[in-house]
Design a protein around this motif. Sequence first.
Motif, PDB file in Angstrom:
ATOM      1  N   ALA A  39       0.816  -1.213   0.000  1.00  0.00           N
ATOM      2  CA  ALA A  39       0.000   0.000   0.000  1.00  0.00           C
ATOM      3  C   ALA A  39       0.853   1.267   0.000  1.00  0.00           C
ATOM      4  O   ALA A  39       0.305   2.369  -0.030  1.00  0.00           O
ATOM      5  CB  ALA A  39      -0.932  -0.002   1.213  1.00  0.00           C
ATOM      6  N   GLY A  40       2.176   1.107   0.072  1.00  0.00           N
ATOM      7  CA  GLY A  40       3.067   2.260   0.088  1.00  0.00           C
ATOM      8  C   GLY A  40       3.345   2.816   1.456  1.00  0.00           C
ATOM      9  O   GLY A  40       3.916   3.916   1.587  1.00  0.00           O
ATOM     10  N   ALA A  41       2.958   2.086   2.509  1.00  0.00           N
ATOM     11  CA  ALA A  41       3.141   2.575   3.875  1.00  0.00           C
ATOM     12  C   ALA A  41       4.468   2.080   4.444  1.00  0.00           C
ATOM     13  O   ALA A  41       4.856   0.931   4.228  1.00  0.00           O
ATOM     14  CB  ALA A  41       1.995   2.097   4.766  1.00  0.00           C
ATOM     15  N   PRO A 266       4.057  10.322   2.644  1.00  0.00           N
ATOM     16  CA  PRO A 266       4.101   9.922   1.235  1.00  0.00           C
ATOM     17  C   PRO A 266       5.482   9.415   0.835  1.00  0.00           C
ATOM     18  O   PRO A 266       6.470   9.593   1.547  1.00  0.00           O
ATOM     19  CB  PRO A 266       3.762  11.225   0.501  1.00  0.00           C
ATOM     20  CG  PRO A 266       4.281  12.294   1.412  1.00  0.00           C
ATOM     21  CD  PRO A 266       4.034  11.790   2.812  1.00  0.00           C
ATOM     22  N   THR A 267       5.511   8.792  -0.317  1.00  0.00           N
ATOM     23  CA  THR A 267       6.765   8.301  -0.897  1.00  0.00           C
ATOM     24  C   THR A 267       7.323   9.348  -1.856  1.00  0.00           C
ATOM     25  O   THR A 267       6.579   9.979  -2.607  1.00  0.00           O
ATOM     26  CB  THR A 267       6.522   6.982  -1.647  1.00  0.00           C
ATOM     27  OG1 THR A 267       5.980   6.017  -0.744  1.00  0.00           O
ATOM     28  CG2 THR A 267       7.817   6.441  -2.243  1.00  0.00           C
ATOM     29  N   THR A 268       8.636   9.555  -1.830  1.00  0.00           N
ATOM     30  CA  THR A 268       9.273  10.518  -2.724  1.00  0.00           C
ATOM     31  C   THR A 268       9.416   9.923  -4.124  1.00  0.00           C
ATOM     32  O   THR A 268       9.174   8.727  -4.353  1.00  0.00           O
ATOM     33  CB  THR A 268      10.668  10.899  -2.214  1.00  0.00           C
ATOM     34  OG1 THR A 268      11.531   9.753  -2.335  1.00  0.00           O
ATOM     35  CG2 THR A 268      10.617  11.345  -0.767  1.00  0.00           C
ATOM     36  N   ALA A 269       9.834  10.763  -5.079  1.00  0.00           N
ATOM     37  CA  ALA A 269      10.048  10.294  -6.458  1.00  0.00           C
ATOM     38  C   ALA A 269      11.152   9.252  -6.532  1.00  0.00           C
ATOM     39  O   ALA A 269      11.240   8.496  -7.508  1.00  0.00           O
ATOM     40  CB  ALA A 269      10.379  11.485  -7.355  1.00  0.00           C
ATOM     41  N   VAL A 283      -0.870  10.158   3.157  1.00  0.00           N
ATOM     42  CA  VAL A 283      -1.579   9.350   2.174  1.00  0.00           C
ATOM     43  C   VAL A 283      -2.529   8.387   2.885  1.00  0.00           C
ATOM     44  O   VAL A 283      -2.193   7.813   3.927  1.00  0.00           O
ATOM     45  CB  VAL A 283      -0.568   8.542   1.325  1.00  0.00           C
ATOM     46  CG1 VAL A 283      -1.285   7.633   0.340  1.00  0.00           C
ATOM     47  CG2 VAL A 283       0.382   9.493   0.599  1.00  0.00           C
ATOM     48  N   THR A 284      -3.731   8.217   2.320  1.00  0.00           N
ATOM     49  CA  THR A 284      -4.642   7.184   2.799  1.00  0.00           C
ATOM     50  C   THR A 284      -4.716   6.071   1.754  1.00  0.00           C
ATOM     51  O   THR A 284      -4.393   6.279   0.586  1.00  0.00           O
ATOM     52  CB  THR A 284      -6.056   7.739   3.047  1.00  0.00           C
ATOM     53  OG1 THR A 284      -6.561   8.287   1.828  1.00  0.00           O
ATOM     54  CG2 THR A 284      -6.026   8.812   4.116  1.00  0.00           C
ATOM     55  N   HIS A 285      -5.129   4.907   2.196  1.00  0.00           N
ATOM     56  CA  HIS A 285      -5.225   3.746   1.297  1.00  0.00           C
ATOM     57  C   HIS A 285      -6.350   2.858   1.817  1.00  0.00           C
ATOM     58  O   HIS A 285      -6.543   2.729   3.043  1.00  0.00           O
ATOM     59  CB  HIS A 285      -3.901   2.975   1.280  1.00  0.00           C
ATOM     60  CG  HIS A 285      -3.831   1.916   0.222  1.00  0.00           C
ATOM     61  ND1 HIS A 285      -4.410   0.668   0.385  1.00  0.00           N
ATOM     62  CD2 HIS A 285      -3.258   1.918  -1.019  1.00  0.00           C
ATOM     63  CE1 HIS A 285      -4.195  -0.050  -0.702  1.00  0.00           C
ATOM     64  NE2 HIS A 285      -3.502   0.680  -1.567  1.00  0.00           N
ATOM     65  N   PRO A 286      -7.119   2.219   0.920  1.00  0.00           N
ATOM     66  CA  PRO A 286      -8.225   1.361   1.363  1.00  0.00           C
ATOM     67  C   PRO A 286      -7.813   0.281   2.357  1.00  0.00           C
ATOM     68  O   PRO A 286      -8.613  -0.093   3.231  1.00  0.00           O
ATOM     69  CB  PRO A 286      -8.737   0.751   0.053  1.00  0.00           C
ATOM     70  CG  PRO A 286      -8.387   1.759  -0.991  1.00  0.00           C
ATOM     71  CD  PRO A 286      -7.085   2.354  -0.551  1.00  0.00           C
ATOM     72  N   PHE A 307       2.856   6.344  14.734  1.00  0.00           N
ATOM     73  CA  PHE A 307       3.390   6.202  13.381  1.00  0.00           C
ATOM     74  C   PHE A 307       2.393   6.619  12.286  1.00  0.00           C
ATOM     75  O   PHE A 307       2.794   6.839  11.146  1.00  0.00           O
ATOM     76  CB  PHE A 307       3.847   4.766  13.143  1.00  0.00           C
ATOM     77  CG  PHE A 307       5.026   4.389  13.991  1.00  0.00           C
ATOM     78  CD1 PHE A 307       6.221   5.080  13.882  1.00  0.00           C
ATOM     79  CD2 PHE A 307       4.952   3.349  14.901  1.00  0.00           C
ATOM     80  CE1 PHE A 307       7.315   4.742  14.655  1.00  0.00           C
ATOM     81  CE2 PHE A 307       6.043   3.002  15.680  1.00  0.00           C
ATOM     82  CZ  PHE A 307       7.225   3.698  15.559  1.00  0.00           C
ATOM     83  N   PHE A 308       1.115   6.720  12.622  1.00  0.00           N
ATOM     84  CA  PHE A 308       0.096   7.136  11.660  1.00  0.00           C
ATOM     85  C   PHE A 308      -0.667   8.338  12.213  1.00  0.00           C
ATOM     86  O   PHE A 308      -0.667   8.587  13.418  1.00  0.00           O
ATOM     87  CB  PHE A 308      -0.917   6.010  11.414  1.00  0.00           C
ATOM     88  CG  PHE A 308      -0.354   4.770  10.795  1.00  0.00           C
ATOM     89  CD1 PHE A 308      -0.410   4.572   9.422  1.00  0.00           C
ATOM     90  CD2 PHE A 308       0.222   3.776  11.589  1.00  0.00           C
ATOM     91  CE1 PHE A 308       0.094   3.408   8.847  1.00  0.00           C
ATOM     92  CE2 PHE A 308       0.729   2.613  11.024  1.00  0.00           C
ATOM     93  CZ  PHE A 308       0.671   2.434   9.648  1.00  0.00           C
TER      94      PHE A 308
END
Length: 356
Positions: A39-41, A266-269, A283-286, A307-308
């Motif tokens: 999920a990118g977390a 968020p994640t960087t480039a 960022v949120t994610h389902p 952490f969140f």
Amino acid sequence: MPPTIEEVRSILPPDWHDHSITVEEVLWGPISPADARAAGAPFASSSILLRPCSSVAPDLRARVLAEVPLDVIPSGDDTVASFVARLSSSSFLEDSHVQKSGCLKKRVRLNATSYAQPRRRSWSVQVGEQYTDDDGDVVSTLMSYTAFGRVAEDWEAHLMPRPVFDLGVVLWRIAFRFLTTESQVHPPTACQLLLYYRIFGGRMGRHRDNYNTQQMRDVVGGKRSRASLVEGTPMGREANSQSPNTCVLIWTEGDADMTFSLSFPPTTAWGSTNFEAGRDKYVTHPVFSTRLGAGTLLVFTPEDDLFFCHEAYFSKEGQSQDHRMAFVFRWLSAERTFRVDTGKMKPKRSEVLGHT
């Protein structure tokens, strides 16, 4: 007799072989490291949403709901103006003052507005017997929750009704195996009722309860341990009033679900996590979202609070009279003196004199 701190501390942990403690369904959580990465977390999560079975008896739920007066529940005939007028005169709700929309330096009575923030009522077990103080006020020592962003003059607490206390004990027994060691010692000592109204666009904005973004960065960077984070949030006047490393138990009632979401940096480039990002960029994610509906129990962990960030909101569909009641049980450590008639906190002598 009202529930007391001595009664709380005398309650023994549940017997693992007690078959009356059952969980019908695990609805959400925990989120594994693999699912979090997908999920990118940068972190896994440990909170969990349960739907208890018959352990929460219908008659107990009815007795708890009877403690909430009908005049703070919207009806189908209510308009925004009529409901604001009714809440504005409520003696049940805390009379809090919040930042005026668009103006950080001015505050207004929350109950006299249609702001989306939840309205509140705080309860505590009794720590000390009632007595008459030097001002002639009948007061009692109760647990105090020093909520982020709320001025000390607005802090309130009332003696916890017996049905609310009984619910807290039942939920503690149900959630026991998911709790931190500190929360397993005894049941929670306080409960705050949060009332969300769809007619106001009710929501809880993105926030942390007992930590801030810099503290998270310090822990991630190895500068501090989570156990050392006891100084409270930057706007607080005192150390965190919630006992260190304890969970939060959130029981939902009402006729409308709300979405609960954890958010993360968020994640960087370049594929790394941008821990310097402000929470508005989170960022949120389902995978990190779930629905809180009547009869559900959210066990929210201190790790996830650090952490969140978390938030809650209604969906766009629904009736104007829809509402959600969140009974938020905590383990508190701060003891303060409160007036019995109004629930208002009595300031310490040093606060009156302007001393530190």
